[in-house]
Write a protein that holds these residues in place. Structure first.
Motif, PDB file in Angstrom:
ATOM      1  N   LEU A  60      -5.544   8.896 -12.041  1.00  0.00           N
ATOM      2  CA  LEU A  60      -6.172   7.640 -11.613  1.00  0.00           C
ATOM      3  C   LEU A  60      -5.449   6.437 -12.208  1.00  0.00           C
ATOM      4  O   LEU A  60      -5.204   5.446 -11.513  1.00  0.00           O
ATOM      5  N   ALA A  61      -5.080   6.529 -13.477  1.00  0.00           N
ATOM      6  CA  ALA A  61      -4.337   5.436 -14.114  1.00  0.00           C
ATOM      7  C   ALA A  61      -2.968   5.260 -13.461  1.00  0.00           C
ATOM      8  O   ALA A  61      -2.540   4.135 -13.186  1.00  0.00           O
ATOM      9  N   ALA A  62      -2.272   6.363 -13.177  1.00  0.00           N
ATOM     10  CA  ALA A  62      -0.953   6.288 -12.554  1.00  0.00           C
ATOM     11  C   ALA A  62      -1.026   5.669 -11.159  1.00  0.00           C
ATOM     12  O   ALA A  62      -0.084   5.006 -10.724  1.00  0.00           O
ATOM     13  N   ALA A  87     -10.792  -0.562  -8.132  1.00  0.00           N
ATOM     14  CA  ALA A  87      -9.825   0.020  -7.207  1.00  0.00           C
ATOM     15  C   ALA A  87      -8.402  -0.446  -7.496  1.00  0.00           C
ATOM     16  O   ALA A  87      -8.169  -1.585  -7.905  1.00  0.00           O
ATOM     17  N   ALA A  88      -7.465   0.452  -7.241  1.00  0.00           N
ATOM     18  CA  ALA A  88      -6.040   0.128  -7.315  1.00  0.00           C
ATOM     19  C   ALA A  88      -5.710  -0.839  -6.181  1.00  0.00           C
ATOM     20  O   ALA A  88      -6.358  -0.847  -5.133  1.00  0.00           O
ATOM     21  N   ALA A  89      -4.685  -1.651  -6.383  1.00  0.00           N
ATOM     22  CA  ALA A  89      -4.322  -2.688  -5.413  1.00  0.00           C
ATOM     23  C   ALA A  89      -4.118  -2.123  -4.008  1.00  0.00           C
ATOM     24  O   ALA A  89      -4.566  -2.716  -3.028  1.00  0.00           O
ATOM     25  N   GLN A  90      -3.464  -0.958  -3.896  1.00  0.00           N
ATOM     26  CA  GLN A  90      -3.175  -0.411  -2.565  1.00  0.00           C
ATOM     27  C   GLN A  90      -4.421   0.068  -1.828  1.00  0.00           C
ATOM     28  O   GLN A  90      -4.380   0.294  -0.632  1.00  0.00           O
ATOM     29  N   PHE A  91      -5.551   0.209  -2.539  1.00  0.00           N
ATOM     30  CA  PHE A  91      -6.785   0.658  -1.903  1.00  0.00           C
ATOM     31  C   PHE A  91      -7.853  -0.443  -1.875  1.00  0.00           C
ATOM     32  O   PHE A  91      -8.944  -0.221  -1.350  1.00  0.00           O
ATOM     33  N   ALA A  92      -7.578  -1.614  -2.430  1.00  0.00           N
ATOM     34  CA  ALA A  92      -8.590  -2.654  -2.630  1.00  0.00           C
ATOM     35  C   ALA A  92      -9.199  -3.174  -1.327  1.00  0.00           C
ATOM     36  O   ALA A  92     -10.333  -3.635  -1.326  1.00  0.00           O
ATOM     37  N   ARG A  93      -8.475  -3.111  -0.210  1.00  0.00           N
ATOM     38  CA  ARG A  93      -9.043  -3.581   1.062  1.00  0.00           C
ATOM     39  C   ARG A  93     -10.121  -2.641   1.571  1.00  0.00           C
ATOM     40  O   ARG A  93     -10.999  -3.036   2.329  1.00  0.00           O
ATOM     41  N   THR A 139      -2.159  15.116  -6.069  1.00  0.00           N
ATOM     42  CA  THR A 139      -3.422  15.706  -5.623  1.00  0.00           C
ATOM     43  C   THR A 139      -4.507  14.645  -5.524  1.00  0.00           C
ATOM     44  O   THR A 139      -5.194  14.525  -4.505  1.00  0.00           O
ATOM     45  N   VAL A 140      -4.673  13.853  -6.580  1.00  0.00           N
ATOM     46  CA  VAL A 140      -5.709  12.811  -6.593  1.00  0.00           C
ATOM     47  C   VAL A 140      -5.394  11.740  -5.548  1.00  0.00           C
ATOM     48  O   VAL A 140      -6.298  11.257  -4.851  1.00  0.00           O
ATOM     49  N   ASP A 141      -4.131  11.383  -5.388  1.00  0.00           N
ATOM     50  CA  ASP A 141      -3.736  10.425  -4.363  1.00  0.00           C
ATOM     51  C   ASP A 141      -4.134  10.947  -2.977  1.00  0.00           C
ATOM     52  O   ASP A 141      -4.668  10.196  -2.152  1.00  0.00           O
ATOM     53  N   VAL A 196     -10.199  10.249   1.844  1.00  0.00           N
ATOM     54  CA  VAL A 196     -11.525   9.649   1.955  1.00  0.00           C
ATOM     55  C   VAL A 196     -11.440   8.245   2.557  1.00  0.00           C
ATOM     56  O   VAL A 196     -12.258   7.865   3.392  1.00  0.00           O
ATOM     57  N   LEU A 197     -10.450   7.483   2.148  1.00  0.00           N
ATOM     58  CA  LEU A 197     -10.346   6.088   2.592  1.00  0.00           C
ATOM     59  C   LEU A 197      -9.592   5.919   3.903  1.00  0.00           C
ATOM     60  O   LEU A 197      -9.475   4.809   4.410  1.00  0.00           O
ATOM     61  N   GLY A 198      -9.050   7.020   4.439  1.00  0.00           N
ATOM     62  CA  GLY A 198      -8.394   6.944   5.745  1.00  0.00           C
ATOM     63  C   GLY A 198      -7.006   6.349   5.720  1.00  0.00           C
ATOM     64  O   GLY A 198      -6.570   5.771   6.689  1.00  0.00           O
ATOM     65  N   HIS A 199      -6.283   6.488   4.600  1.00  0.00           N
ATOM     66  CA  HIS A 199      -4.894   5.988   4.547  1.00  0.00           C
ATOM     67  C   HIS A 199      -3.970   7.009   5.129  1.00  0.00           C
ATOM     68  O   HIS A 199      -4.004   8.159   4.860  1.00  0.00           O
TER      69      HIS A 199
END
Length: 155
Positions: free
Chosen positions: A53-55, A87-93, A144-146, A152-155
């Protein structure tokens, strides 16, 4: 486990203080002032999830204990720890925060992620449970976490 500076790893979690209070009866006198701090460290597989999560850029916000049960898990205690991340920047939207809980058994760890969705999802939460065996603690779990988060977020 961690603080805001290191993504939830290696230091005490803000808001989480554990201790053992002992009452000792010595020659008829009761000493009620003895509380010893208790340190709980993550298992290797839990540590790998926190590192992932930190990475990925998630930022530790706070942690607390919640009374109740996490539906659909093998939880046996009447409470659980919840670790909140911004949230990380790439998922913030698509997500403002993620709440993480671990339900640990002898052979596996259930990783419960609750996403506070926003934007295209019109708000609301999405809770997903992922299962890892303890051997996963020997590996980098960032990919894996990514994959979990993107799924879940549909990326």
């Amino acid at each position: 486990m961690g603080d805001a500076a290191d993504g939830g790893r290696g230091h005490h979690l803000a808001g989480m203080v554990l201790g053992v209070r002992t009452d000792v009866d010595i020659a008829g006198q009761l000493d009620r002032g003895d509380t010893d701090p208790l340190e709980v460290r993550p298992l290797p597989v839990q540590e790998r999830v926190l590192e992932a999560l930190a990475a990925l850029g998630f930022h530790f916000h706070r942690a607390d204990l919640e009374a109740g049960r996490i539906r659909g898990t093998g939880q046996t205690l009447p409470f659980y720890q919840e670790i909140e991340y911004k949230a990380a920047a790439q998922f913030a939207r698509r997500c403002s925060e993620v709440e993480l809980s671990f339900v640990t058994g002898p052979d596996r760890v259930e990783v419960v992620l609750e996403f506070d969705k926003r934007g295209v999802f019109h708000g609301g939460d999405s809770v997903r449970t992922f299962v890892l065996d303890h051997g996963a603690g020997q590996h980098d779990l960032t990919g894996t976490v990514d994959g979990w988060v993107r799924g879940v977020l549909g990326h």
